[in-house]
Design a protein around this motif. Structure first.
Motif, PDB file in Angstrom:
ATOM      1  N   SER A 105       0.828  -1.187   0.000  1.00  0.00           N
ATOM      2  CA  SER A 105       0.000   0.000   0.000  1.00  0.00           C
ATOM      3  C   SER A 105       0.869   1.246   0.000  1.00  0.00           C
ATOM      4  CB  SER A 105      -0.891   0.002   1.233  1.00  0.00           C
ATOM      5  OG  SER A 105      -1.529   1.238   1.392  1.00  0.00           O
ATOM      6  N   GLY A 106       0.565   2.173  -0.877  1.00  0.00           N
ATOM      7  CA  GLY A 106       1.272   3.453  -0.881  1.00  0.00           C
ATOM      8  C   GLY A 106       1.072   4.209   0.415  1.00  0.00           C
ATOM      9  N   LEU A 107      -0.041   3.954   1.069  1.00  0.00           N
ATOM     10  CA  LEU A 107      -0.319   4.633   2.334  1.00  0.00           C
ATOM     11  C   LEU A 107       0.669   4.231   3.433  1.00  0.00           C
ATOM     12  CD1 LEU A 107      -4.199   4.475   2.251  1.00  0.00           C
ATOM     13  CD2 LEU A 107      -2.774   6.515   1.976  1.00  0.00           C
ATOM     14  N   ALA A 129      -7.657  -1.759  12.530  1.00  0.00           N
ATOM     15  CA  ALA A 129      -6.496  -1.159  11.870  1.00  0.00           C
ATOM     16  C   ALA A 129      -6.854  -0.764  10.432  1.00  0.00           C
ATOM     17  CB  ALA A 129      -5.313  -2.126  11.889  1.00  0.00           C
ATOM     18  N   GLN A 130      -7.612  -1.609   9.744  1.00  0.00           N
ATOM     19  CA  GLN A 130      -8.049  -1.296   8.383  1.00  0.00           C
ATOM     20  C   GLN A 130      -8.933  -0.048   8.378  1.00  0.00           C
ATOM     21  OE1 GLN A 130      -7.379  -2.908   5.218  1.00  0.00           O
ATOM     22  NE2 GLN A 130      -8.194  -0.900   4.697  1.00  0.00           N
ATOM     23  N   ASP A 131      -9.821   0.054   9.344  1.00  0.00           N
ATOM     24  CA  ASP A 131     -10.687   1.231   9.440  1.00  0.00           C
ATOM     25  C   ASP A 131      -9.861   2.502   9.667  1.00  0.00           C
ATOM     26  OD1 ASP A 131     -12.893  -0.386   9.042  1.00  0.00           O
ATOM     27  OD2 ASP A 131     -13.468  -0.427  11.168  1.00  0.00           O
ATOM     28  N   PHE A 132      -8.816   2.384  10.478  1.00  0.00           N
ATOM     29  CA  PHE A 132      -7.926   3.517  10.740  1.00  0.00           C
ATOM     30  C   PHE A 132      -7.252   3.964   9.438  1.00  0.00           C
ATOM     31  CE2 PHE A 132      -3.631   5.061  11.967  1.00  0.00           C
ATOM     32  CZ  PHE A 132      -4.002   6.146  12.736  1.00  0.00           C
ATOM     33  N   ILE A 133      -6.724   3.019   8.682  1.00  0.00           N
ATOM     34  CA  ILE A 133      -6.068   3.336   7.421  1.00  0.00           C
ATOM     35  C   ILE A 133      -7.079   3.828   6.396  1.00  0.00           C
ATOM     36  CG2 ILE A 133      -4.762   2.354   5.479  1.00  0.00           C
ATOM     37  CD1 ILE A 133      -3.100   3.011   8.023  1.00  0.00           C
ATOM     38  N   SER A 134      -8.287   3.321   6.442  1.00  0.00           N
ATOM     39  CA  SER A 134      -9.336   3.826   5.548  1.00  0.00           C
ATOM     40  C   SER A 134      -9.625   5.296   5.835  1.00  0.00           C
ATOM     41  CB  SER A 134     -10.611   2.997   5.688  1.00  0.00           C
ATOM     42  OG  SER A 134     -10.406   1.705   5.168  1.00  0.00           O
ATOM     43  N   GLY A 135      -9.535   5.685   7.101  1.00  0.00           N
ATOM     44  CA  GLY A 135      -9.691   7.097   7.472  1.00  0.00           C
ATOM     45  C   GLY A 135      -8.583   7.945   6.873  1.00  0.00           C
ATOM     46  N   LEU A 136      -7.359   7.435   6.925  1.00  0.00           N
ATOM     47  CA  LEU A 136      -6.233   8.135   6.310  1.00  0.00           C
ATOM     48  C   LEU A 136      -6.488   8.302   4.819  1.00  0.00           C
ATOM     49  CD1 LEU A 136      -3.343   9.250   6.010  1.00  0.00           C
ATOM     50  CD2 LEU A 136      -2.541   6.868   6.001  1.00  0.00           C
ATOM     51  N   TYR A 188      -7.109  11.624   0.392  1.00  0.00           N
ATOM     52  CA  TYR A 188      -7.570  11.675  -0.988  1.00  0.00           C
ATOM     53  C   TYR A 188      -8.681  12.702  -1.190  1.00  0.00           C
ATOM     54  CZ  TYR A 188      -4.944   7.299  -1.526  1.00  0.00           C
ATOM     55  OH  TYR A 188      -3.973   6.330  -1.547  1.00  0.00           O
ATOM     56  N   ALA A 189      -9.189  13.256  -0.110  1.00  0.00           N
ATOM     57  CA  ALA A 189     -10.152  14.356  -0.234  1.00  0.00           C
ATOM     58  C   ALA A 189      -9.458  15.622  -0.752  1.00  0.00           C
ATOM     59  CB  ALA A 189     -10.820  14.633   1.106  1.00  0.00           C
ATOM     60  N   VAL A 190      -8.148  15.691  -0.572  1.00  0.00           N
ATOM     61  CA  VAL A 190      -7.386  16.858  -1.027  1.00  0.00           C
ATOM     62  C   VAL A 190      -7.107  16.757  -2.520  1.00  0.00           C
ATOM     63  CG1 VAL A 190      -5.258  18.180  -0.748  1.00  0.00           C
ATOM     64  CG2 VAL A 190      -6.326  17.112   1.247  1.00  0.00           C
ATOM     65  N   CYS A 191      -6.639  15.595  -2.953  1.00  0.00           N
ATOM     66  CA  CYS A 191      -6.346  15.365  -4.373  1.00  0.00           C
ATOM     67  C   CYS A 191      -6.183  13.873  -4.616  1.00  0.00           C
ATOM     68  CB  CYS A 191      -5.107  16.146  -4.817  1.00  0.00           C
ATOM     69  SG  CYS A 191      -3.559  15.510  -4.181  1.00  0.00           S
ATOM     70  N   PHE A 192      -5.857  13.500  -5.828  1.00  0.00           N
ATOM     71  CA  PHE A 192      -5.753  12.099  -6.204  1.00  0.00           C
ATOM     72  C   PHE A 192      -4.576  11.413  -5.514  1.00  0.00           C
ATOM     73  CE2 PHE A 192      -3.898  14.898  -9.290  1.00  0.00           C
ATOM     74  CZ  PHE A 192      -2.644  14.354  -9.542  1.00  0.00           C
ATOM     75  N   ALA A 193      -4.660  10.101  -5.473  1.00  0.00           N
ATOM     76  CA  ALA A 193      -3.788   9.269  -4.649  1.00  0.00           C
ATOM     77  C   ALA A 193      -2.282   9.494  -4.794  1.00  0.00           C
ATOM     78  CB  ALA A 193      -4.121   7.800  -4.884  1.00  0.00           C
ATOM     79  N   PRO A 194      -1.681   9.258  -5.929  1.00  0.00           N
ATOM     80  CA  PRO A 194      -0.217   9.312  -5.929  1.00  0.00           C
ATOM     81  C   PRO A 194       0.343  10.663  -5.491  1.00  0.00           C
ATOM     82  CG  PRO A 194      -1.013   8.342  -7.968  1.00  0.00           C
ATOM     83  CD  PRO A 194      -2.205   8.905  -7.253  1.00  0.00           C
ATOM     84  N   ALA A 195      -0.245  11.734  -5.951  1.00  0.00           N
ATOM     85  CA  ALA A 195       0.273  13.061  -5.609  1.00  0.00           C
ATOM     86  C   ALA A 195       0.086  13.370  -4.129  1.00  0.00           C
ATOM     87  CB  ALA A 195      -0.403  14.127  -6.470  1.00  0.00           C
ATOM     88  N   ALA A 196      -1.047  12.984  -3.579  1.00  0.00           N
ATOM     89  CA  ALA A 196      -1.316  13.240  -2.156  1.00  0.00           C
ATOM     90  C   ALA A 196      -0.357  12.454  -1.269  1.00  0.00           C
ATOM     91  CB  ALA A 196      -2.755  12.882  -1.816  1.00  0.00           C
TER      92      ALA A 196
END
Length: 91
Positions: free
Chosen positions: A1-3, A29-36, A41-49
């Protein structure tokens, strides 16, 4: 995961708890990472964020190859999200 670049401990706990047979903690733990993911990703798309968050955490990962310009507000938001997820709760 990039996260995992932003919150390695949180991502690792998903697998650790699953491997240990503790599905409830793995899901937490998955729910925590889902929050991240949701917050970042609310700011911008995945790789750039993810790259911007990782850089703001002090890792020299370079700029995103995607053409994006972050506003001062975007950077403040990403910095806050990254900081929020540096403290992983006990699962």
């Amino acid at each position: 995961s990039g996260l995992a670049n932003v919150c390695p401990e949180g991502v690792s706990l998903i697998w650790k708890h699953f491997r240990d047979g503790n599905i409830e903690k793995s899901k937490a733990a998955q729910d925590f990472i889902s929050g991240l993911r949701k917050d970042l990703y609310a700011v911008c798309f995945a790789p750039a964020a993810v790259k911007k968050a990782t850089a703001l955490l002090g890792e020299d990962v370079g700029e995103s190859r995607y053409p994006i310009v972050f506003s001062a507000e975007d950077i403040a938001t990403i910095r806050g999200v990254a900081a929020k997820y540096q403290t992983v709760p006990e699962f």
